[in-house]
Each structure stands twice: as C-alpha cells, then as structure tokens.
Design a protein around this motif. Structure first.
Motif, PDB file in Angstrom:
ATOM      1  N   LEU B  44       1.434  -1.596  -0.930  1.00 29.17           N
ATOM      2  CA  LEU B  44       1.385  -2.328  -2.311  1.00 29.17           C
ATOM      3  C   LEU B  44       0.933  -1.372  -3.403  1.00 29.17           C
ATOM      4  O   LEU B  44       1.621  -1.241  -4.220  1.00 29.17           O
ATOM      5  N   TRP B  47       3.072   1.800  -4.155  1.00 33.22           N
ATOM      6  CA  TRP B  47       4.159   1.421  -5.090  1.00 33.22           C
ATOM      7  C   TRP B  47       3.717   1.005  -6.381  1.00 33.22           C
ATOM      8  O   TRP B  47       4.368   1.423  -7.427  1.00 33.22           O
ATOM      9  N   LEU B  48       2.681   0.349  -6.497  1.00 37.62           N
ATOM     10  CA  LEU B  48       1.790   0.085  -7.998  1.00 37.62           C
ATOM     11  C   LEU B  48       1.713   1.180  -8.623  1.00 37.62           C
ATOM     12  O   LEU B  48       2.078   1.379  -9.771  1.00 37.62           O
ATOM     13  N   LYS B  51       4.586   2.605  -9.987  1.00 38.51           N
ATOM     14  CA  LYS B  51       5.182   1.776 -11.257  1.00 38.51           C
ATOM     15  C   LYS B  51       4.372   2.027 -12.470  1.00 38.51           C
ATOM     16  O   LYS B  51       4.881   2.071 -13.420  1.00 38.51           O
ATOM     17  N   HIS B  68      13.246  -3.689  -8.028  1.00 37.07           N
ATOM     18  CA  HIS B  68      12.156  -3.064  -8.968  1.00 37.07           C
ATOM     19  C   HIS B  68      11.633  -1.856  -7.773  1.00 37.07           C
ATOM     20  O   HIS B  68      10.363  -1.667  -8.057  1.00 37.07           O
ATOM     21  N   TRP B  70      10.625  -2.272  -4.655  1.00 43.60           N
ATOM     22  CA  TRP B  70       9.249  -2.776  -3.923  1.00 43.60           C
ATOM     23  C   TRP B  70       9.229  -1.973  -2.521  1.00 43.60           C
ATOM     24  O   TRP B  70       8.256  -1.974  -1.712  1.00 43.60           O
ATOM     25  N   GLN B  72      10.266   0.987  -1.513  1.00 47.52           N
ATOM     26  CA  GLN B  72      10.242   2.404  -1.432  1.00 47.52           C
ATOM     27  C   GLN B  72       9.158   2.743  -0.755  1.00 47.52           C
ATOM     28  O   GLN B  72       9.298   3.780   0.192  1.00 47.52           O
ATOM     29  N   THR B  73       8.234   2.374  -0.781  1.00 48.95           N
ATOM     30  CA  THR B  73       6.866   2.813   0.206  1.00 48.95           C
ATOM     31  C   THR B  73       7.226   2.526   1.722  1.00 48.95           C
ATOM     32  O   THR B  73       6.821   3.402   2.559  1.00 48.95           O
TER      33      THR B  73
END
Lengths: 162, 366
Positions: B44, B47-48, B51, B68, B70, B72-73
């Motif tokens: 998480l 990814w955060l 973003k 969005h 999420w 990807q990681t």
C-alpha cells in the motif's frame, strides 16, 4: 531435556561457534561480523536467565554502538585504501599471560560464586530493581564509571584533533 | 492478549504441555504482524508514495493497473520475483546474501513490540520501547554489511553515510524517549497506551492524563519533544530531507546499488516497514497509541467486542497519517548536505533534547 534447555544450547552454540570464528578467521571484516552473532547469542542467554534489561542494553551498546564503531574502523582502513588487513599472530607470550590471568579470574569466580537455582518460577521484569540498586547501593560505582567513560570520550576527541 | 490466549489454548490442548504452549503461542503471535500487516502495508505504501508524489507534481502517477493503479505494486513485486538474481564476481558472496536478510529481519523485529490494540500486541515485553531501539542496531549492521560486500565505492559510501546518520540520530531519539519514560515510569508500550486512555486531551502531547498543574507545564516541552523525535526518526529511516545515503544524484542508490530482484525488494520493503514502525512509535508515545481521541462506538452501542477492532483502526490510521507526512516532506524539501545533517543532529537536536529532558525532570519533581 526441556524446551528451555534446547533454546539455551542453541544460543550457547551460536555464541561459542561465532566467538571461535572471530579469533580464528583471517579476514578482519568477517571477524567483525561474526562478533555480531556472538553479541546476539550472549543477549539470548541473558534473556533465558531472566535478565531482560541487561539483554536489551547488551544489544544497544554492543551491537548498536561498539560493533558499528569497529566496522567503521575496519572498513575505512580495509577497502578504501586497497590494503588488505589480515589478522595475524604477534606478541604470543604477553598475550598468553593476559589470557591465562583472565581465564583464571573467570574460573575462580565460576567456582566461588554461590549460584542460585531457580526452578520454573515465573520471571519478573528486572528494570525497576536494577535502577534502584544503581542509584542507591552502587551509586558511587555508577558515577565513577560515568566519569571513566567521559575521560575516554575526551581522550578520543583530543587524539582525533591532532 | 486475546490472540496469545487463543493460540496457547490450542497448543495446550494438543500437547498438554504449558511450556510448549507458551513458546509456540509467543512465537506465532509475535510473527503475525509480518504476514498480515507488514507486507500488505508495504504494498500500500509504495503505491501511496507514487500517487502522493505524482499529485504533488501535478501528474497522475500509475493509472493503468487496476483502478487508479492500485495493483501496480503487486505487479512490480511479481516482476521482481522473476528477475535474475545477479551476484557479481567481486562481490563478497556470503555477506552479500546475508545483508538483505539482516536488514529485513531487523526492521520486522520492531513490529513484534508495537501495540496494535489492547487485544493484540505481538509480544507484550516489559521493555517494549527499549527493544525497538535495540532492534535497530541489526539494521545498521546489515546496511554496513551490504555496503562493504557490494565492493562498490558508491555502495560503501552510502552505507557509511547511512550508518553514521542512524547512529547519530539515535541519540536524540533515545533522549526524547527517556523523557517520556521519566514521566510515565514505564517502558511497556501497552501500559503507555493504556495511560493515555479516555479523550485526546489525555495524550502525552497534551501532558498526559490527570488535571494537575504539571500537565499544563508539560505541554510546550512535549511539543518540543515530539518535533525532535519526529525529525530524528525521519533521519533514522533515511527519508528526505535526510536521504543522503541514497542520494540518487551522487551515489546511484547508495548501499543497495548492486542488488537486484528479490534482494532489492527486501531492502525496499524494509524501508517502508521502517517508515510505518517509526510513525507508530511516535503515535504510541505522543498520540495515545491505539486509543481513540473521542471514545469508542463499541462502548456507546454496548458491543465491547468492537473496541479492540476500533483501536486497531485508530492505531493504523495514526501510523499511516505520519507516513503520509513523511511522504509530503519528501516531495517538498531538498536534501541536506552531510555537514548540515551532522550539525543539525549534534548542534541542535541533542542539546535541545538534553535541555528538554532536564526541564521535564524538574517539572516531574515538582
């Protein structure tokens, strides 16, 4: 053999084997990293003995402080200047005398200490009792050790400035 | 310790041995955060970070994989798993392989002592906060090991900088933690959180529980302590503005330059786990740990089983809030020079922390 015995022998093996490699291995960086495992094993033995505070301080002071300093010293001298520093033997006779004396003191303490045997009694945190003893009964020794460390610190700083 | 009791009962019923039950339950409950909290959090957080950085720079960031981006990681982790594990000829093979494990386990050791909720703390040891400081020593040793065994001047320089930085900034961290130990008289993180129960004005940042004069005198010094602790923990996890160990423009990527595949991923996940760990420590010490700022819904509705779950959510959101502040700082501030970094620690933070410690000690005596 209870499970605590197994854990004790595990930590004892880690300590002894890594300590053996610390003194025998030729590469000084390996020596320093084996010292990490020796400190870890000793901390584990402290935990089994119920000395929780000592175990944590062992990790903070020896792994987090002294070992890092040793590694710093070794690395700055070893790789950067491209001179391979190996451990070797020199001054055998003074070293033997020193080690013999130290071993004698250790054995004497081991034989003469009235060991207490604790069977399966629950272990309690030792921090509070230790703190009270350091401030009251051993207050003078505690302060003297502090002064000794301060002297060493100032000495090191003044040597480094030259 | 609901989780511990549950595991203990299962093992005790199978083996009929109290010692085996105790040890098994302890090991499993201390290892739980690794599987169920740390790995999802790392995914998480990565990814955060992308973003947050993207939106701060007026970009979109990952958008293609999942809504969005999420996923990807997760895609990146799968890619890293398949990558070839490269060990160059001149790398010191045993140490090169051991270093990521040491850094990884050092970071995750911390999670065993974090108070996630009143029902679950991995290992409720009396010296929780001291244990956390002690465990970080392994990380430093692992970083030095990685830097030296890589046989690469950028790696070695990065490792040296990192170790010097962590060792220096540990001092203000310990001094601030000592201040709190002095006020509360406990090193157990669960007891510390329980002392800050009730409403948010009982948190340590507002002087702790009670309504004596000393509570109001503590407030300014608690704020100074919090800022000092936050800055020094930021430096301890090598985040910008203290990221000179990994300064991309000078050192490629510091001590993990030579690593590829899953070993690189281990360093990367350890970094994000560390970010959450230090944020959780800051929130446990100053912001009430798992305590809710305004009472529990479970208590109002009469459903007491809901309280630990709410506490867990509060703890996680406080931790994630401070992680977001770390990201915000990373994409706002430029990097410090080495001399500025050391001057900040030794000339400002350590004296401030010492004076703070003495003043708080005097107020405690009052």
């Amino acid at each position: 053999m209870s499970i605590y015995d197994i854990i004790f022998y595990l930590f004892a093996t880690i300590t002894l084997v890594s300590a053996f490699f610390v003194v025998t291995i030729r590469n000084i960086v390996y020596s320093a990293f084996f010292l990490l495992f020796t400190f870890f094993g000793v901390a584990g033995i402290y935990v089994i003995l119920g000395a929780d505070f000592i175990a944590m301080v062992q990790l903070i002071v020896y792994v987090g402080g002294i070992l890092i300093l040793i590694l710093f010293g070794v690395m700055l001298t070893n790789k950067i200047t491209n001179v391979q520093i190996k451990t070797g033997t020199s001054q055998i006779i003074p070293a033997a005398i020193g080690v013999g004396l130290f071993a004698g003191i250790l054995t004497a303490t081991l034989v003469n200490t009235p060991w207490r045997k604790i069977d399966n009694s629950p272990l309690f945190p030792t921090t509070q009792g230790l703190g009270l003893m350091l401030i009251s009964e051993y207050g003078v020794v505690f302060e003297l050790l502090g002064i000794l460390l301060l002297i060493a610190l100032i000495g090191a700083a003044s040597l480094a400035r030259k | 310790m609901i989780v511990y009791d549950f595991l203990y009962n299962i093992v005790f019923n199978i083996t009929q041995s109290a010692v085996a039950g105790d040890i098994t339950a302890m090991v499993i409950s201390a290892a739980l955060p690794l599987l169920f909290l740390v790995l999802p959090f790392a995914i998480l957080a990565v990814w955060l970070e992308r973003k947050v950085s993207a939106h701060m720079q007026d970009r979109l960031g990952p958008m293609r994989t999942g809504s969005h981006g999420w996923l990807q990681t997760i895609a990146d982790v799968i890619k890293l798993l398949q990558k070839e594990d490269i060990v160059a000829n001149d790398n010191d093979r045993p140490l090169f392989n051991l270093a990521p494990i040491l850094v990884f386990s050092g970071s995750y050791l911390v999670f065993a002592a974090l108070p996630f909720s009143s029902a679950y703390i991995g290992s409720n040891i009396d010296l929780g906060i001291i244990f956390i400081i002690a465990a970080s020593g392994f990380v430093v040793a692992g970083i030095l090991m990685a830097g030296w065994s890589s046989n690469n001047k950028y790696s070695l320089l990065g490792a040296m900088r990192s170790a010097a930085q962590i060792v220096s900034y540990e001092i203000p961290t310990i001094l601030v933690i000592l201040t709190i130990i002095m006020i509360t008289g406990t090193t157990n993180l669960r007891t510390l959180s329980e002392m800050q129960t009730g409403y948010f004005w009982n948190w340590m940042i507002f002087g702790g529980a009670g309504l004596s004069l000393s509570k109001f005198l503590f407030i300014p010094f608690m704020i100074i302590g919090f800022v000092t602790l936050y800055i020094s923990t930021l430096a301890e996890v090598n985040r910008t503005p203290f990221d000179i160990p990994e300064a991309e423009s000078e050192l490629v990527s510091g001590y993990h330059t030579e690593y590829s595949g899953m070993k690189f991923a281990m360093f990367f996940m350890a970094e994000y786990a560390n970010m959450f760990a230090v944020s959780a420590i800051v929130s446990a010490i100053f912001f009430g740990g798992y305590q809710s700022p305004f009472g529990y819904l479970g208590n109002t509705l009469g459903l007491t089983w809901m309280v630990p779950i709410e506490q867990f959510l509060w703890f996680a959101s406080k931790g994630i809030f401070f992680v977001l502040v770390q990201m915000w700082l990373r994409w706002t501030l430029p990097r410090l020079r080495v001399d500025q970094l050391m001057a900040l620690c030794w000339k400002y933070l350590i004296p401030i922390a010492f004076v703070n410690l003495i003043i708080v000690g005097l107020i405690t005596v009052l």
